[in-house]
Design an enzyme around this catalytic site. Structure first.
Site, PDB file in Angstrom:
ATOM      1  N   HIS A 164       0.841  -1.205   0.000  1.00  0.00           N
ATOM      2  CA  HIS A 164       0.000   0.000   0.000  1.00  0.00           C
ATOM      3  C   HIS A 164       0.876   1.255   0.000  1.00  0.00           C
ATOM      4  CE1 HIS A 164      -3.034   2.941   1.226  1.00  0.00           C
ATOM      5  NE2 HIS A 164      -2.261   3.257   2.253  1.00  0.00           N
ATOM      6  N   HIS A 169       1.258   5.368  -1.962  1.00  0.00           N
ATOM      7  CA  HIS A 169       1.680   6.690  -1.477  1.00  0.00           C
ATOM      8  C   HIS A 169       2.961   7.229  -2.079  1.00  0.00           C
ATOM      9  CE1 HIS A 169      -1.351   7.204   1.621  1.00  0.00           C
ATOM     10  NE2 HIS A 169      -1.135   5.972   2.053  1.00  0.00           N
ATOM     11  N   GLU A 209      -5.903   9.525   0.476  1.00  0.00           N
ATOM     12  CA  GLU A 209      -6.251   8.100   0.398  1.00  0.00           C
ATOM     13  C   GLU A 209      -7.234   7.775  -0.741  1.00  0.00           C
ATOM     14  OE1 GLU A 209      -4.868   5.534   1.738  1.00  0.00           O
ATOM     15  OE2 GLU A 209      -3.767   6.427   3.412  1.00  0.00           O
ATOM     16  N   SER A 228      -3.682   1.391  -4.706  1.00  0.00           N
ATOM     17  CA  SER A 228      -3.110   0.138  -4.206  1.00  0.00           C
ATOM     18  C   SER A 228      -4.166  -0.965  -4.135  1.00  0.00           C
ATOM     19  CB  SER A 228      -2.474   0.348  -2.829  1.00  0.00           C
ATOM     20  OG  SER A 228      -3.458   0.699  -1.881  1.00  0.00           O
TER      21      SER A 228
HETATM   22  N1  H2B Z   1      -0.275   5.104   9.977  1.00  0.00           N
HETATM   23  C1  H2B Z   1       0.406   4.449   9.049  1.00  0.00           C
HETATM   24  N2  H2B Z   1       1.437   3.669   9.391  1.00  0.00           N
HETATM   25  N3  H2B Z   1       0.059   4.555   7.757  1.00  0.00           N
HETATM   26  C2  H2B Z   1      -0.970   5.306   7.351  1.00  0.00           C
HETATM   27  O1  H2B Z   1      -1.247   5.369   6.127  1.00  0.00           O
HETATM   28  C3  H2B Z   1      -1.703   6.023   8.326  1.00  0.00           C
HETATM   29  C4  H2B Z   1      -1.308   5.873   9.677  1.00  0.00           C
HETATM   30  N4  H2B Z   1      -2.723   6.827   8.025  1.00  0.00           N
HETATM   31  N5  H2B Z   1      -2.007   6.507  10.643  1.00  0.00           N
HETATM   32  C5  H2B Z   1      -3.268   7.756   8.944  1.00  0.00           C
HETATM   33  C6  H2B Z   1      -3.224   7.226  10.359  1.00  0.00           C
HETATM   34  C7  H2B Z   1      -4.611   8.192   8.424  1.00  0.00           C
HETATM   35  O2  H2B Z   1      -5.543   7.151   8.406  1.00  0.00           O
HETATM   36  C8  H2B Z   1      -5.250   9.387   9.136  1.00  0.00           C
HETATM   37  C9  H2B Z   1      -4.417  10.609   9.151  1.00  0.00           C
HETATM   38  O3  H2B Z   1      -5.660   9.047  10.416  1.00  0.00           O
HETATM   39 FE    FE Z   2      -2.468   5.046   3.372  1.00  0.00          FE
END
Ligand code: H2B
Ligand code: FE
Length: 292
Positions: A164, A169, A209, A228
């Protein structure tokens, strides 16, 4: 309890506030019954907790099984990218030369980002608390998991995994305008209240996202949750699973819909005109917070 506003990435911990699955996973995690998998996942997670900013990210020797999962996902997704991914993604994707028989190392990806946009990757053991995760974006730091999803269902993961991160990203963080979009959300989160963090989490969710963008030949994906996921990408354009999604303009000042983590694909996507358009809308919202 009041959190100190971080002044640099050194003020943000990658290990103090891990949410989601710990070493034990949960019953609905595909790896729950797999002791080997759980051991591997915590080994990789523990390595992340030892990482210090400025040090290279340790290289992992991925197993053949892990590489196969990566390769299958890559091959599947690259069938859809030409028609479903936005132009900027197609361009930045080229920079990384991904191949199915080698799982890329976070360190080398971080070096490409650093050269292109000044972003860095920092390894993390799992889902990080939104405040820490968002705050780090202000310092052009992206927290990335390094373990891979369970092989029983390669097209699904209930939590972020390295596929992912790498396919969703990392490519777009090499695009200067997209990099700004992510950083603006991060900057708005510095010193934010709980309510503001929640709203910013939703803004992140509906852009970074699951964002979509208008292009000459139709709607394209730029969100990592789309890029993803083979199923979600198909669903976005065809609604072939029976639910044609709705597309709506993003207004950061409006209340945003509840996020849907679990049951199936998104029912609504926010559609942007361009990255610079999203960035200026988000900047206007960030300014309105007037915290400093
Ligand atoms: N943590 C990690 N490791 N990867 C992410 O993509 C992620 C996260 N997204 N913590 C964040 C939260 C997102 O869902 C929002 C900002 O809460
Ligand atoms: Fe993510």
């Amino acid at each position: 309890q009041v959190r100190k506003i971080p002044r640099s990435i050194h003020d943000i911990s990658n290990g103090d506030h891990i949410l989601g699955f710990g070493a034990e996973l949960a019953e609905d995690h595909p790896g729950y019954h797999d002791e080997e998998y759980k051991k591997r996942r915590s080994y990789i997670g523990d390595l992340a907790k030892l990482h210090k900013i400025g040090e290279p990210i340790p290289c992992l020797e991925y197993t053949d099984e892990e590489i196969k999962i990566w390769g299958d996902i890559l091959e599947k997704l690259t069938q859809l990218y030409p028609t479903h991914a936005c132009k900027r993604y197609l361009d930045t994707f080229q920079l990384f030369n991904f191949v199915p028989d080698r799982l890329p190392q976070l360190q080398e990806l971080s070096e490409v980002l650093m050269m292109r946009t000044g972003w860095q990757i920092r390894p993390v053991a799992g889902l990080l608390h939104p405040t820490d995760f968002l705050n780090a974006l202000a310092f052009r730091t992206f927290h990335s998991t390094q373990y891979i999803r369970h092989g029983s269902n390669p097209m699904y993961t209930p939590e972020p995994d390295v596929c992912h991160e790498i396919l969703g990203h990392i490519p777009l963080l090499a695009d200067p305008e997209f990099a700004n979009v992510a950083q603006v959300i991060g900057m708005a989160s510095l010193g934010a209240s709980k309510e503001e963090i929640w709203h910013l989490t939703k803004l992140y969710w509906y852009t970074v996202e699951f964002g979509t963008v208008k292009e000459r030949d139709g709607v394209k994906a730029f969100g990592a949750g789309l890029l993803s996921s083979f199923g979600e990408l198909e669903h976005m354009l065809s609604g072939e699973d029976g639910y044609m999604p709705i597309f709506e303009d993003l207004d950061p000042f409006k209340k945003l819909p509840k996020m849907n983590y679990k049951d199936g694909f998104q029912k609504k996507y926010f559609l942007c005109e361009s990255f610079s358009d999203v960035a200026s809308k988000l900047t206007a919202y960030a300014r309105s917070l007037q915290r400093f």
